[in-house]
Design a protein around this motif. Structure first.
Motif, PDB file in Angstrom:
ATOM      1  N   ALA A   1       9.626   1.864   0.354  1.00 16.93           N
ATOM      2  CA  ALA A   1       8.323   2.323   1.087  1.00 16.93           C
ATOM      3  C   ALA A   1       7.902   1.005   1.504  1.00 16.93           C
ATOM      4  N   GLN A   2       8.148  -0.029   0.621  1.00 17.97           N
ATOM      5  CA  GLN A   2       7.364  -1.372   1.063  1.00 17.97           C
ATOM      6  C   GLN A   2       7.902  -2.000   2.449  1.00 17.97           C
ATOM      7  N   LYS A   3       9.249  -1.741   2.401  1.00 10.46           N
ATOM      8  CA  LYS A   3       9.868  -2.413   3.582  1.00 10.46           C
ATOM      9  C   LYS A   3       9.528  -1.620   4.873  1.00 10.46           C
ATOM     10  N   LEU A   4       9.358  -0.692   4.738  1.00  2.18           N
ATOM     11  CA  LEU A   4       8.750   0.390   6.179  1.00  2.18           C
ATOM     12  C   LEU A   4       7.285  -0.031   6.365  1.00  2.18           C
ATOM     13  N   GLU A   5       6.351  -0.226   5.178  1.00  2.13           N
ATOM     14  CA  GLU A   5       5.132  -0.393   5.576  1.00  2.13           C
ATOM     15  C   GLU A   5       4.765  -1.483   4.365  1.00  2.13           C
ATOM     16  N   PRO A   6       4.771  -2.658   4.760  1.00  2.00           N
ATOM     17  CA  PRO A   6       4.846  -3.889   3.830  1.00  2.00           C
ATOM     18  C   PRO A   6       3.151  -3.998   3.664  1.00  2.00           C
ATOM     19  N   ARG A   7       2.417  -3.392   4.572  1.00  2.18           N
ATOM     20  CA  ARG A   7       0.872  -3.849   4.432  1.00  2.18           C
ATOM     21  C   ARG A   7      -0.157  -2.947   3.515  1.00  2.18           C
ATOM     22  N   ASP A   8       0.794  -1.759   2.944  1.00  2.00           N
ATOM     23  CA  ASP A   8       0.161  -0.734   2.436  1.00  2.00           C
ATOM     24  C   ASP A   8      -0.232  -1.096   1.016  1.00  2.00           C
ATOM     25  N   PRO A   9      -1.503  -1.484   0.591  1.00  4.29           N
ATOM     26  CA  PRO A   9      -1.789  -1.731  -0.749  1.00  4.29           C
ATOM     27  C   PRO A   9      -1.547  -0.800  -1.716  1.00  4.29           C
ATOM     28  N   SER A  10      -1.429   0.462  -1.528  1.00  2.00           N
ATOM     29  CA  SER A  10      -1.086   1.435  -2.479  1.00  2.00           C
ATOM     30  C   SER A  10       0.335   1.353  -3.012  1.00  2.00           C
ATOM     31  N   ILE A  11       1.268   0.998  -2.039  1.00  2.00           N
ATOM     32  CA  ILE A  11       2.448   0.871  -2.648  1.00  2.00           C
ATOM     33  C   ILE A  11       2.452  -0.295  -3.371  1.00  2.00           C
ATOM     34  N   ALA A  12       2.049  -1.523  -3.075  1.00  2.00           N
ATOM     35  CA  ALA A  12       2.250  -2.679  -4.074  1.00  2.00           C
ATOM     36  C   ALA A  12       1.720  -2.354  -5.311  1.00  2.00           C
ATOM     37  N   GLU A  13       0.638  -1.509  -5.303  1.00  2.00           N
ATOM     38  CA  GLU A  13      -0.272  -1.219  -6.800  1.00  2.00           C
ATOM     39  C   GLU A  13       0.659  -0.330  -7.364  1.00  2.00           C
ATOM     40  N   ASN A  14       1.298   0.551  -6.970  1.00  2.00           N
ATOM     41  CA  ASN A  14       2.233   1.596  -7.814  1.00  2.00           C
ATOM     42  C   ASN A  14       3.377   0.784  -8.387  1.00  2.00           C
TER      43      ASN A  14
ATOM     44  N   ILE B   1      16.159  13.853   6.933  1.00  2.00           N
ATOM     45  CA  ILE B   1      15.654  14.015   8.277  1.00  2.00           C
ATOM     46  C   ILE B   1      14.910  13.152   9.000  1.00  2.00           C
ATOM     47  N   ASP B   2      13.933  12.462   8.137  1.00  2.00           N
ATOM     48  CA  ASP B   2      13.035  11.503   8.682  1.00  2.00           C
ATOM     49  C   ASP B   2      13.076  10.215   7.611  1.00  2.00           C
ATOM     50  N   LYS B   3      14.119   9.390   7.881  1.00  2.00           N
ATOM     51  CA  LYS B   3      14.370   8.248   6.888  1.00  2.00           C
ATOM     52  C   LYS B   3      13.454   7.004   7.150  1.00  2.00           C
ATOM     53  N   HIS B   4      12.360   7.242   8.121  1.00  2.00           N
ATOM     54  CA  HIS B   4      11.575   5.992   8.457  1.00  2.00           C
ATOM     55  C   HIS B   4       9.924   6.283   8.116  1.00  2.00           C
ATOM     56  N   ASN B   5       9.972   7.195   7.299  1.00  2.87           N
ATOM     57  CA  ASN B   5       8.296   7.708   6.895  1.00  2.87           C
ATOM     58  C   ASN B   5       8.231   7.161   5.436  1.00  2.87           C
ATOM     59  N   PRO B   6       7.376   5.790   5.410  1.00  4.83           N
ATOM     60  CA  PRO B   6       7.139   5.432   4.046  1.00  4.83           C
ATOM     61  C   PRO B   6       6.563   6.128   3.187  1.00  4.83           C
ATOM     62  N   LYS B   7       5.558   7.226   3.438  1.00  5.25           N
ATOM     63  CA  LYS B   7       4.899   8.131   2.751  1.00  5.25           C
ATOM     64  C   LYS B   7       5.741   8.920   1.751  1.00  5.25           C
ATOM     65  N   PHE B   8       6.871   9.428   2.460  1.00  2.00           N
ATOM     66  CA  PHE B   8       8.174  10.243   1.805  1.00  2.00           C
ATOM     67  C   PHE B   8       8.748   9.164   0.588  1.00  2.00           C
ATOM     68  N   TYR B   9       8.780   8.107   0.920  1.00  2.00           N
ATOM     69  CA  TYR B   9       9.401   7.180  -0.390  1.00  2.00           C
ATOM     70  C   TYR B   9       8.551   6.813  -1.240  1.00  2.00           C
ATOM     71  N   LEU B  10       7.168   6.639  -0.783  1.00  3.06           N
ATOM     72  CA  LEU B  10       6.130   6.587  -1.946  1.00  3.06           C
ATOM     73  C   LEU B  10       5.988   7.575  -2.875  1.00  3.06           C
ATOM     74  N   ASN B  11       5.760   8.772  -2.294  1.00  7.06           N
ATOM     75  CA  ASN B  11       5.430   9.907  -3.105  1.00  7.06           C
ATOM     76  C   ASN B  11       6.788  10.152  -3.992  1.00  7.06           C
ATOM     77  N   LEU B  12       7.920   9.985  -3.325  1.00  5.59           N
ATOM     78  CA  LEU B  12       9.076  10.257  -4.375  1.00  5.59           C
ATOM     79  C   LEU B  12       9.110   9.243  -5.352  1.00  5.59           C
ATOM     80  N   GLY B  13       8.714   8.030  -5.125  1.00  6.04           N
ATOM     81  CA  GLY B  13       8.596   6.920  -6.168  1.00  6.04           C
ATOM     82  C   GLY B  13       7.550   7.380  -7.391  1.00  6.04           C
ATOM     83  N   VAL B  14       6.366   7.836  -6.759  1.00 13.70           N
ATOM     84  CA  VAL B  14       5.496   8.535  -7.747  1.00 13.70           C
ATOM     85  C   VAL B  14       5.997   9.634  -8.626  1.00 13.70           C
ATOM     86  N   LEU B  15       6.975  10.629  -7.910  1.00 10.78           N
ATOM     87  CA  LEU B  15       7.543  11.474  -8.736  1.00 10.78           C
ATOM     88  C   LEU B  15       8.408  11.054  -9.778  1.00 10.78           C
TER      89      LEU B  15
END
Length: 775
Positions: free
Chosen positions: A750-763, A719-733
């Motif tokens: 997730a990093q493509k949608l939000e390249p400045r988010d440090p938590s994505i790079a850390e994970n 439904i919402d293909k451009h929300n980086p949090k959805f991809y980040l938490n799916l990756g955590v799962l």
């Protein structure tokens, strides 16, 4: 025994048709060409449309926002029976805030517009209004032909004939182009007046037709009438009343028309200073006919008149009783600022104020250059002293009205007198519901109310023009002709200009400032619109000006406080809201906003008291329960917070924030099973809400129900293909699940949608270490 004179013994045939009594060419002196009815109808329709056609692509403005945009009765999913249980604004009729305006048939036309356009698109709504005004103007042409002809009758069909083409055409043109109609035509809410007028006129025409039975011989006074046409007329009266309350006044117009025009009864003959002339004593102008000696000798026309008026009375009484029951046997409650003139103490001052408002309404018909969308809150100051110079306006009104009444009384019941009395009835009777005489109304002046009354004004103008042409020389006829053409052109230009102002709210509100600079509500509406457009500085200035003009303007205080709170000026916001609730103790929204401000100031006990006070005045207030839950969360009262949020969702099942907060709190408390149950209830209502799916997926993930969690994450992403949090938490799962490649793909997206988010790079780094790609 003398018999009622009959047309067959004293009429003369002309053009193959015979009027029921010889009539002079009444309107030959009027400076208007004689046109065939069909040609005249096309002309009137085109002029009516021309004046207001530039509003066809306008927005929903002013009252349209509440009656159209915010009215759930227009929605297809709303049950049809709800339309007949709610007022015009979509509120329940037994609600304290209801204005008790019951117009279900008008709402039905809005629903049809919504269905045809598949949504709230203003174009279709405006086009219908413009077409309705053109149709009403054409029907008025037929009505004026009856009213201005003195009820001449075709001998073969026993029906009124188009006997005064010049007078009726001039009246219809003046009506069609009059700028006072702009609000009714250019404002979608004005459709109530248009539909009411349409059915009002058809009801009147049927009544006029009913006064003579087609099967009977035409007589000076009708000895019989068509019961079918009369009952059809009353049915249309009921329809008109359910389009707008004003429709019931057609009964009064029919009553006057029947007595004065059809039966030629002179009511002024009963006045003590009137001494009937010999011609009147013969029974041509009153009930005192020589042959009426006893009940058994009552003439057939008198019996018919009584029977018709009995039907009128029963219809009117039934409508009033039904209307009162629909309202719940209570009248609407209005505030002082809605109609301050009706709250004046003292009978004399109240009379002076009411008559001043009547004078202003009359002036708007004469001078329609002074128009405003709202006339409340200081636009017309209240007369509070007998030394107020505006009392001279009342005296002028009484002088003009007295002169007209005097003309109605003097002499025999001539054709001119009949038309004058009828014109005054058409002018005054439809205005009675807005006169404050029978009940308090919720406005000072409303231009829409004058839609029908304008017809009586047009008749008076034409009647006066004819008198000028008769009494003065022939050269005057040319001057009158030129004057009429100038007035019509000016009216057309003014109508076009005024309807363009109704196309959008900012233009409309700005025009109101020019006419009523002291009107606090005008400044309030500008402020509200500017706030919606994010022009907060302008909105603050306008709200402050509205409060200066009306220090009791609680709504302006509430709205200003909300803006100041957003700007961080919390203390002043608190003071404004405290003033608002002190002015109106049952102002639930202000109590809730006061609670929000107090919570921000960490005055938790005061905030709780304010929220509970708001709920005391408005029990079904989901937003208040939501904010109360937020307060309980800050106070650590988790059980109370959950209870408050669930109350909000029970009242408004689509309250997304309340569902979300409940799920997050249950999640944080580790009550996963309860959270799942709440989430499932929420998803029954909002099946395609991605945020809800996201929250539920997180909870399933913590419960190690990976498949259920994955399914919800993927549904949310679909439904919402451009929300980086959805991809980040799916990756955590996937990371926890051991599906490293899927986790890597989710993190990279997730990093493509939000390249400045440090938590994505850390994970992602943690995953690569796990996969051996990093050391």
């Amino acid at each position: 025994m003398a018999s009622t004179p009959r047309a067959t013994s004293r009429s003369s045939k002309t053009n193959g048709h015979v009027s029921s009594y010889p009539q002079p060419e009444w309107d030959d002196v009027l400076p208007v060409p004689r046109l065939h009815f069909s040609v005249a109808s096309v002309l009137v329709f085109c002029l009516a449309v021309l004046c207001f056609v530039n509003s066809y692509d306008g927005d929903f403005v002013f009252d349209d926002s509440e009656a159209i945009i915010g009215n759930k009765d227009l929605l297809p999913e709303t049950p049809l029976q709800a339309v007949f249980a709610h007022d015009f604004w979509g509120r329940k009729l037994d609600s304290k805030t209801s204005h008790k305006s019951y117009r279900p048939l008008t709402i039905m036309t809005y629903r049809w517009n919504y269905a045809w356009a598949d949504g709230l698109h203003p174009l279709g709504f405006h086009v219908v209004n413009i077409a309705l005004h053109g149709l009403v103007s054409v029907i008025f042409l037929a009505v004026f032909s009856v009213l201005m002809s003195g009820y001449q009758v075709d001998q073969e069909s026993a029906r009124p004939v188009f006997a005064s083409p010049r007078a009726s055409l001039l009246c219809a043109v003046l009506f069609a182009v009059h700028p006072i109609h702009t609000e009714s035509v250019a404002g979608v809410v004005g459709r109530a007046d248009l539909l009411c007028a349409l059915t009002f006129l058809l009801s009147f025409l049927l009544y006029a037709r009913a006064c003579l039975s087609p099967s009977s011989q035409v007589s000076y006074r009708p000895e019989s009438f068509s019961l079918v046409s009369l009952l059809a007329s009353m049915c249309l009266c009921v329809v008109s009343t359910f389009c707008k309350e004003q429709g019931i006044t057609v009964i009064g117009v029919c009553c006057v028309f029947d007595i004065i025009v059809v039966c030629r009864v002179d009511p002024f003959q009963l006045l003590p200073f009137r001494k009937p002339k010999k011609s009147e004593e013969n029974g041509h102008n009153g009930f005192n006919n020589n042959h009426v000696k006893s009940k058994s000798d009552i003439s057939p026309w008198v019996k018919g008149l009584i029977m018709r008026h009995l039907i009128l009375f029963v219809t009117g009484a039934s409508l009033l009783i039904t209307r009162l029951r629909v309202m719940g046997s209570t009248t609407p409650i209005f505030q002082v600022h809605d109609n301050p003139h009706s709250f004046v103490n003292g009978t004399i001052l109240k009379i002076l104020n009411y008559n001043y408002l009547y004078a202003i309404n009359s002036w708007l018909l004469i001078n329609p250059w002074w128009l405003c969308f709202d006339w409340s809150m200081g636009c017309i100051p209240v007369i509070t002293s007998l030394t107020d110079p505006r009392i001279l306006v009342d005296i002028a009104l009484w002088g003009v009205f007295g002169a007209l009444v005097f003309q109605c009384c003097r002499g025999g019941l001539t054709k001119d007198r009949r038309i004058l009395i009828t014109a005054l009835a058409v002018l005054g009777v439809p205005f009675l519901p807005a006169s404050n005489l029978f009940f308090r109304v919720g406005f000072v002046i409303a231009e829409r109310i004058l839609y029908l009354s304008c017809a009586g004004f047009c008749m008076l103008v034409v009647l006066g023009a004819r008198q000028i042409c008769i009494r003065l020389h022939n050269t005057t006829k040319q001057l009158v002709s030129s004057g009429f053409y100038i007035i019509i052109v000016l009216f057309i230009l003014r109508s076009i200009q005024r309807s363009s102002e109704w196309r959008e709210e900012m233009t409309l509100f700005s025009s109101g400032v020019k006419v009523c600079p002291l009107n606090a509500k005008v400044h309030y509406n500008i402020a509200k619109l500017q706030a919606d457009n994010n022009n907060k500085d302008v909105a603050i200035d306008k709200y402050r000006q509205a409060i200066r003009l009306n220090p009791q303007y609680d709504q302006a205080m509430n709205n200003l406080a909300n803006i100041l709170k957003e700007n961080g000026v919390v203390l002043e916001a608190e003071q404004l809201l405290q003033r608002a609730v002190s002015i109106r103790a049952d102002f639930a929204a202000a109590w809730m906003n006061l609670g929000i401000v107090q919570a921000e100031l960490k005055k938790n006990e005061s905030a709780e008291a304010s929220y509970l006070e708001a709920l005391r005045h408005r029990k079904k207030y989901p937003d208040c329960y939501y904010n109360l839950g937020n307060l309980y969360l800050d106070m650590g009262r988790h059980t109370d917070a959950i209870r408050a949020w669930l109350n909000a969702t029970q009242l408004r099942p689509t309250h997304m924030n309340a569902w979300t907060n409940t799920l997050i709190l249950l999640d944080n408390l580790g009550k996963y099973e309860n959270a799942i149950l709440v989430g499932k209830e929420a998803m029954k209502v909002m099946k395609n809400e991605p945020q809800l799916m996201f929250n539920m997926a997180n909870i399933y993930g913590k419960m190690e129900k990976y498949m259920e969690s994955e399914e919800l994450f993927l549904s949310a992403i679909k439904i919402d293909k451009h929300n980086p949090k959805f991809y980040l938490n799916l990756g955590v799962l996937y990371h926890r699940w051991g599906k490293n490649k899927q986790a890597e793909a989710a993190y990279i997206q997730a990093q493509k949608l939000e390249p400045r988010d440090p938590s994505i790079a850390e994970n992602l780094q943690m995953l690569h270490r796990k996969m051996g790609k990093l050391k």
